[in-house]
Design a protein around this motif. Structure first.
Motif, PDB file in Angstrom:
ATOM      1  N   UNK A   1       0.922  -1.108   0.066  1.00 31.82           N
ATOM      2  CA  UNK A   1      -0.031   0.077  -0.085  1.00 31.82           C
ATOM      3  C   UNK A   1       0.932   1.284  -0.091  1.00 31.82           C
ATOM      4  N   UNK A   2       2.114   1.245   0.754  1.00 29.81           N
ATOM      5  CA  UNK A   2       2.836   2.488   0.962  1.00 29.81           C
ATOM      6  C   UNK A   2       3.562   2.501  -0.341  1.00 29.81           C
ATOM      7  N   UNK A   3       4.066   1.544  -1.231  1.00 28.33           N
ATOM      8  CA  UNK A   3       4.548   1.359  -2.342  1.00 28.33           C
ATOM      9  C   UNK A   3       3.926   1.998  -3.449  1.00 28.33           C
ATOM     10  N   UNK A   4       2.526   1.820  -3.581  1.00 28.39           N
ATOM     11  CA  UNK A   4       1.760   2.196  -4.570  1.00 28.39           C
ATOM     12  C   UNK A   4       1.454   4.032  -4.240  1.00 28.39           C
ATOM     13  N   UNK A   5       1.256   4.122  -2.951  1.00 28.30           N
ATOM     14  CA  UNK A   5       1.072   5.457  -2.596  1.00 28.30           C
ATOM     15  C   UNK A   5       2.385   6.609  -3.059  1.00 28.30           C
TER      16      UNK A   5
END
Length: 80
Positions: free
Chosen positions: A52-56
């Motif tokens: 989730x943090x990667x795609x954000x």
């Protein structure tokens, strides 16, 4: 106050790259705080939070895991 940051390695590639070929894989390091990835809930939930943090960071997408508009995550590893 001491912050013990946890570092993860995320392997990813473009969605347009062939799925079964590993030569297109790139790596990004994601730094997580201990409250973002509690180590008592299971590794798959921690890896989901890392995705989730990667795609954000990479695409600006919220609540997206595994495959976004441009990138596909192939593997998430915790760096020791």
């Amino acid at each position: 106050m001491k912050r013990n940051l946890i570092v993860y390695k995320v392997d990813y590639k473009l969605k347009s790259d062939p799925y079964h070929e590993d030569r297109f894989i790139k790596t990004k390091r994601i730094v997580m705080a201990p409250y973002e990835v509690p180590q008592k809930t299971g590794y798959w939930q921690n890896h989901r939070n890392v995705q989730i943090k990667f795609f954000k960071q990479m695409e600006g997408l919220e609540k997206c895991t595994y495959s976004g508009d441009k990138y596909r995550v192939t593997r998430v590893r915790k760096i020791k």
